[in-house]
Write a protein that holds these residues in place. Sequence first.
Motif, mmCIF file in Angstrom:
data_model
loop_
_atom_site.group_PDB
_atom_site.id
_atom_site.type_symbol
_atom_site.label_atom_id
_atom_site.label_comp_id
_atom_site.label_asym_id
_atom_site.label_seq_id
_atom_site.Cartn_x
_atom_site.Cartn_y
_atom_site.Cartn_z
ATOM 1 N N CYS A 1 36.412 0.170 6.403
ATOM 2 C CA CYS A 1 36.681 -1.219 6.793
ATOM 3 C C CYS A 1 37.971 -1.321 7.602
ATOM 4 C CB CYS A 1 36.752 -2.116 5.562
ATOM 5 S SG CYS A 1 35.134 -2.425 4.798
ATOM 6 N N GLY B 1 36.801 -5.908 2.226
ATOM 7 C CA GLY B 1 35.709 -6.011 3.188
ATOM 8 C C GLY B 1 34.337 -5.753 2.620
ATOM 9 N N CYS B 2 34.192 -4.640 1.883
ATOM 10 C CA CYS B 2 32.849 -4.243 1.431
ATOM 11 C C CYS B 2 32.700 -4.171 -0.075
ATOM 12 C CB CYS B 2 32.475 -2.900 2.052
ATOM 13 S SG CYS B 2 33.521 -1.530 1.496
ATOM 14 N N GLU C 1 37.203 -0.605 11.071
ATOM 15 C CA GLU C 1 36.404 -1.659 11.697
ATOM 16 C C GLU C 1 37.198 -2.949 11.894
ATOM 17 O OE1 GLU C 1 33.013 -2.281 9.259
ATOM 18 O OE2 GLU C 1 32.193 -0.268 9.579
ATOM 19 N N CYS D 1 37.711 -3.060 -2.287
ATOM 20 C CA CYS D 1 37.975 -3.311 -0.873
ATOM 21 C C CYS D 1 37.661 -4.770 -0.548
ATOM 22 C CB CYS D 1 37.128 -2.383 -0.009
ATOM 23 S SG CYS D 1 37.152 -2.775 1.762
ATOM 24 N N ARG E 1 35.019 -6.562 11.671
ATOM 25 C CA ARG E 1 35.399 -6.816 10.283
ATOM 26 C C ARG E 1 36.395 -7.962 10.168
ATOM 27 N NH1 ARG E 1 32.868 -5.790 5.789
ATOM 28 N NH2 ARG E 1 32.349 -3.718 6.623
ATOM 29 N N ARG F 1 34.626 -11.276 9.952
ATOM 30 C CA ARG F 1 34.002 -11.483 8.645
ATOM 31 C C ARG F 1 35.045 -11.847 7.585
ATOM 32 N NH1 ARG F 1 30.706 -7.290 10.745
ATOM 33 N NH2 ARG F 1 31.775 -5.587 9.657
ATOM 34 N N THR G 1 33.846 -1.829 -2.158
ATOM 35 C CA THR G 1 33.938 -0.507 -2.764
ATOM 36 C C THR G 1 35.307 -0.323 -3.418
ATOM 37 O OG1 THR G 1 34.727 0.483 -0.693
ATOM 38 C CG2 THR G 1 32.351 0.515 -1.091
#
Length: 250
Positions: A42, A27-28, A45, A25, A94, A97, A30
């Motif tokens: 994500c 974003g994170c 978000e 991912c 998100r 970021r 995973t």
Amino acid sequence: MSWLQTKPLRAGLQTAVALIYPPRCLGCGTQVESDFGLCGACWRETPFIGGTVCDGCGLPLDGAEDGHRIECDACMDQPRPWRQGRAALLYADRARRLVLALKHGDRSDIARPAGRWLARAARPMLQAETVIAPVPLHWSRLLRRRYNQAALLAQSLAAQTGAACCPDLLIRPHRTPMLDHATAEQRKTILREAISVHPRRQHRMIGRPVLLVDDVMTSGATLTACAEACHAAGAASVDVVVLARVAKDD
């Protein structure tokens, strides 16, 4: 014919790479099903923009479209020097970021999916012979950052839409201070005459529509300077699209 050009072998190689380096991912981090994607959490978000939007800057608006031009208060108070503006995301949660990771975190991989998001926002503005151009960086800032995030976004958008892209159509011959904490009026003063058309690229835009690309729009001062330079150099029309729109100017 190269063995990489045969579909079975190419598919096998892609499978082997996926087993060694499973997609993550953006974003994170995973594991996800496909490269350059967001996991469910994500995605929820990430504030994608849809529905009724301001025709000047892409900001989401209440109410339904009625076939007439709709503008937010900021665009009515200060008319934009471009025809239409759109944004893929709101600069929050998100999305904020992701933009900061692309801009300051060496996350150039974000540009590829961002190109798809930009394409969805920009397609209604694309015309025949549109040339896509990024907001430029001064050479000293480009040297320090090593890449122009707006140029990466513009090239990704061009790949998604098939439109022509000219990464150095605009230049910033004079270094300007960071604008993060400047007011709208201060931004306008700082950017006045700070952006111009590359003298060896002007022929690519004369009589053609230009679509400007940037990562974030706050007051719109930078895009205003770019649009005015394009108009002065002979562009037929100017539109803008940004990855993220700040919901409220500082």
